[in-house]
Structure formats: C-alpha cells, structure tokens
Design a protein around this motif. Structure first.
Motif, mmCIF file in Angstrom:
data_model
loop_
_atom_site.group_PDB
_atom_site.id
_atom_site.type_symbol
_atom_site.label_atom_id
_atom_site.label_comp_id
_atom_site.label_asym_id
_atom_site.label_seq_id
_atom_site.Cartn_x
_atom_site.Cartn_y
_atom_site.Cartn_z
ATOM 1 N N ASP A 142 14.654 -3.334 3.002
ATOM 2 C CA ASP A 142 14.664 -2.699 4.337
ATOM 3 C C ASP A 142 13.961 -1.346 4.308
ATOM 4 O O ASP A 142 13.178 -1.018 5.211
ATOM 5 N N GLU A 143 14.241 -0.554 3.267
ATOM 6 C CA GLU A 143 13.584 0.753 3.134
ATOM 7 C C GLU A 143 12.074 0.595 3.001
ATOM 8 O O GLU A 143 11.294 1.357 3.582
ATOM 9 N N PHE A 144 11.669 -0.393 2.212
ATOM 10 C CA PHE A 144 10.244 -0.644 2.024
ATOM 11 C C PHE A 144 9.585 -1.014 3.349
ATOM 12 O O PHE A 144 8.531 -0.468 3.714
ATOM 13 N N ILE A 145 10.208 -1.917 4.093
ATOM 14 C CA ILE A 145 9.636 -2.336 5.383
ATOM 15 C C ILE A 145 9.552 -1.152 6.342
ATOM 16 O O ILE A 145 8.540 -0.964 7.027
ATOM 17 N N ASN A 146 10.573 -0.323 6.368
ATOM 18 C CA ASN A 146 10.565 0.830 7.278
ATOM 19 C C ASN A 146 9.516 1.873 6.905
ATOM 20 O O ASN A 146 9.140 2.693 7.742
ATOM 21 N N SER A 147 9.022 1.810 5.665
ATOM 22 C CA SER A 147 7.988 2.755 5.230
ATOM 23 C C SER A 147 6.592 2.340 5.706
ATOM 24 O O SER A 147 5.622 3.072 5.486
ATOM 25 N N LEU A 148 6.495 1.184 6.359
ATOM 26 C CA LEU A 148 5.185 0.613 6.706
ATOM 27 C C LEU A 148 4.771 0.882 8.154
ATOM 28 O O LEU A 148 3.810 0.298 8.644
ATOM 29 N N LYS A 149 5.472 1.785 8.819
ATOM 30 C CA LYS A 149 5.223 2.004 10.251
ATOM 31 C C LYS A 149 3.884 2.680 10.547
ATOM 32 O O LYS A 149 3.434 2.680 11.688
ATOM 33 N N GLY A 150 3.248 3.257 9.524
ATOM 34 C CA GLY A 150 2.007 3.986 9.757
ATOM 35 C C GLY A 150 0.765 3.124 9.830
ATOM 36 O O GLY A 150 -0.322 3.621 10.166
ATOM 37 N N PHE A 151 0.881 1.828 9.541
ATOM 38 C CA PHE A 151 -0.308 0.974 9.544
ATOM 39 C C PHE A 151 -0.814 0.714 10.959
ATOM 40 O O PHE A 151 -0.028 0.541 11.892
ATOM 41 N N THR A 152 -2.133 0.664 11.078
ATOM 42 C CA THR A 152 -2.750 0.306 12.362
ATOM 43 C C THR A 152 -3.126 -1.171 12.341
ATOM 44 O O THR A 152 -3.372 -1.763 11.277
ATOM 45 N N SER A 153 -3.200 -1.745 13.522
ATOM 46 C CA SER A 153 -3.658 -3.129 13.636
ATOM 47 C C SER A 153 -5.078 -3.270 13.115
ATOM 48 O O SER A 153 -5.426 -4.260 12.462
ATOM 49 N N GLN A 154 -5.902 -2.274 13.385
ATOM 50 C CA GLN A 154 -7.298 -2.301 12.952
ATOM 51 C C GLN A 154 -7.407 -2.449 11.438
ATOM 52 O O GLN A 154 -8.215 -3.230 10.925
ATOM 53 N N ALA A 155 -6.571 -1.702 10.693
ATOM 54 C CA ALA A 155 -6.616 -1.761 9.229
ATOM 55 C C ALA A 155 -6.174 -3.133 8.719
ATOM 56 O O ALA A 155 -6.845 -3.734 7.859
ATOM 57 N N LEU A 156 -5.056 -3.646 9.230
ATOM 58 C CA LEU A 156 -4.556 -4.934 8.750
ATOM 59 C C LEU A 156 -5.548 -6.054 9.041
ATOM 60 O O LEU A 156 -5.761 -6.946 8.196
ATOM 61 N N ILE A 157 -6.158 -6.028 10.205
ATOM 62 C CA ILE A 157 -7.145 -7.053 10.556
ATOM 63 C C ILE A 157 -8.371 -6.938 9.649
ATOM 64 O O ILE A 157 -8.927 -7.952 9.196
ATOM 65 N N ALA A 158 -8.778 -5.712 9.353
ATOM 66 C CA ALA A 158 -9.920 -5.510 8.449
ATOM 67 C C ALA A 158 -9.613 -6.073 7.062
ATOM 68 O O ALA A 158 -10.475 -6.713 6.430
ATOM 69 N N TYR A 159 -8.403 -5.854 6.583
ATOM 70 C CA TYR A 159 -8.012 -6.402 5.281
ATOM 71 C C TYR A 159 -8.061 -7.932 5.292
ATOM 72 O O TYR A 159 -8.573 -8.557 4.350
ATOM 73 N N TYR A 160 -7.511 -8.528 6.322
ATOM 74 C CA TYR A 160 -7.495 -9.997 6.394
ATOM 75 C C TYR A 160 -8.909 -10.559 6.450
ATOM 76 O O TYR A 160 -9.235 -11.536 5.768
ATOM 77 N N ASN A 161 -9.767 -9.954 7.246
ATOM 78 C CA ASN A 161 -11.158 -10.420 7.310
ATOM 79 C C ASN A 161 -11.843 -10.272 5.955
ATOM 80 O O ASN A 161 -12.606 -11.150 5.535
ATOM 81 N N ALA A 162 -11.563 -9.187 5.266
ATOM 82 C CA ALA A 162 -12.172 -8.958 3.951
ATOM 83 C C ALA A 162 -11.681 -9.973 2.924
ATOM 84 O O ALA A 162 -12.460 -10.462 2.096
ATOM 85 N N MET A 163 -10.396 -10.292 2.982
ATOM 86 C CA MET A 163 -9.864 -11.265 2.032
ATOM 87 C C MET A 163 -10.411 -12.656 2.302
ATOM 88 O O MET A 163 -10.696 -13.418 1.368
ATOM 89 N N MET A 164 -10.583 -13.001 3.564
ATOM 90 C CA MET A 164 -11.163 -14.305 3.891
ATOM 91 C C MET A 164 -12.606 -14.408 3.418
ATOM 92 O O MET A 164 -13.074 -15.489 3.042
ATOM 93 N N ALA A 165 -13.321 -13.292 3.431
ATOM 94 C CA ALA A 165 -14.745 -13.290 3.090
ATOM 95 C C ALA A 165 -15.006 -13.159 1.594
ATOM 96 O O ALA A 165 -16.136 -13.364 1.146
#
Length: 273
Positions: A178-201
C-alpha cells in the motif's frame, strides 16, 4: 549525494551513495529509484551505488527520445558524470560500471550494453528479459494505454501494481504494498504511455546475451506474471558466464518481497563477477 544533471536541457536526477566499485541500480516501469532503498542500505558500505530516476519518473523530467535507446543514453551520461566527478574516466577495455536493471530497467540496461559495452563490466536482469514483446503482450499494453487515457496514471498504477506481487506477498506485506502504491501519485499519463510505446517497440536483444563477455545475473520470481520464469530459463544459458537465481516466494518485485534473499544474491554476484 543527490545530483541533478542537464541532459538535452532536461533535468535528470540521480543519487550516489557509498564508496567502492560503481554499481548502477536501474528501476522499472511505474517506479523510481527509491524502489532500491533496501538494496542501497545493504550494499552502500562496499560499493558506490548510482541510483537514477529514469526520465519521466521521480524527480527526472521526460526527454524527447523516450525509447529504450534514448533512456540508455541518459544512463551513459550519468556514468560519465560519475566518472568525471571521481576523476576515474571510463576505460576502453576494463569497463567502468556494473548495471542491474529491474523489469523495464533491464530492457534499458541491454540497450546500454549494446551501445556502450566498454563502460559495463557486468550486468543483471532482475525480473527482466532480452526477448521483445510478444503480440499478446503488445495487445495488453495497448489496452493499458487506453485505460490510462480514460482514467489517469495513478488509477492505472493503483489497479495494476498489486498484480506484480505474489499471493503470499499480498498476505505478508500488505502495508508495504500500500505504501509503495501511494508513492506513485507523481506519475503522468504521458510518461506511462511513453514507456509502454517504448517497450512495445524494443527489439529482441538475445544477441547481446550471446555475444557479451561480461558476467550476467538473472533473477526470476517463481510467481512473476510480468516476466514468466520460463522466459528467463530460455535465455539464461546464452551468456558465456551466467548466474541464475529464482526467488521462490516472489512475483515481479523481489527486492521488496524477498529483500534478504535479493540482497544476498546481489552481493554474491558483485563479489564473484
């Protein structure tokens, strides 16, 4: 020491802790450098630990090229920054740094080794793989991107992150999760989508494992749904010098799920390599 460097006019944050031979710990998707805190605490008396926040994570800004190769260039810049500050320039033959990458951090580590093999003297894939995404995995990521677009970054991480832990870990360390998940509030949608696109490529990089002369560490989780243990077993024989360890009680987050075992495995690899 906490340090921020400018990479193509973007702020990149990293920590350097301890003293000794340099070891870089590279976090994965939906994490920042703090995920390694228990490993840092265990190893800092013997090694100089370099712990970056990847572009778009923690205190680091996104860069223009968010591919695996683009983020590997950032790690290369950090290695040079450390070398310059320690007056220990990268050696053309002996290598400079051991690099351990978790999950997506392992993909970036492989890209780093591909381009800058002479700066790496050993590397580890911690719940990671040299295989490219399967078509099935790409479809799962595409669905994730749609969820992120509709619901936001934190809602996605809050939904997906518990699945990274084994059933046993969910029972044994629920507060830590729970503590770990609550530490993740700073991520932007733009960053997560960029990571996913990069991993797919990203391409298959098993050739790096076949051709490297460096020792390679593989750490697999018996209950890992993200990087199945069978995938790790299919590639751990490829390097000339390979170390394979299975964390029996872990899913995809062995540094949290089996901290003592993970610390021991890392310490033994760093001593033996």
């Amino acid at each position: 020491m906490e340090k921020t460097i400018l990479y193509q006019n973007k702020k990149i944050f990293y920590r350097s802790i301890g003293s000794g031979n340099p070891v870089m710990l590279v976090h994965g998707f939906g994490e920042d450098g703090n995920v390694w805190d228990k490993q840092v605490e265990h190893l800092k008396s013997k090694y100089l630990l370099i712990v970056p926040d990847l572009p778009g994570s923690g205190q680091s800004e996104m860069i223009n090229d968010m591919s695996m190769e683009g983020m590997a260039e950032v790690l290369h810049s950090i290695i040079h920054d450390i070398a310059e500050s320690s007056q220990n320039p990268p050696s053309g033959t002996g290598g400079l740094c051991t690099v351990i990458g978790h999950s997506m951090g392992g993909y970036i580590t492989l890209a780093l080794v591909e381009s800058y093999w002479n700066h790496v003297n050993a590397f580890g894939l911690f719940h990671s793989s040299a295989f490219a995404d399967t078509d099935e995995k790409k479809e799962t990521r595409k669905k994730g991107i749609e969820f992120i677009k509709q619901n936001g970054a934190f809602e996605f991480l809050k939904t997906s992150t518990p699945n990274l832990f084994s059933p046993n870990s969910k029972l044994q360390i629920p507060n830590s999760i729970d503590e770990f998940i609550n530490s993740l509030k700073g991520f932007t949608s733009q960053a997560l989508i960029a990571y996913y696109n990069a991993m797919m490529a990203r391409p298959d990089r098993t050739s790096i494992l076949k051709n490297t002369e460096n020792p390679v560490l593989f750490i697999a989780g018996e209950h890992d749904n993200a990087i199945p243990i069978n995938d790790v077993l299919k590639q751990c024989h490829l390097p000339e010098k390979s170390y394979i360890h299975v964390l029996k009680k872990s899913g995809h987050m062995g540094m949290m799920e089996e901290t003592q075992n993970a610390n021991r495995i890392l310490e033994e690899f760093l001593l033996e390599k």
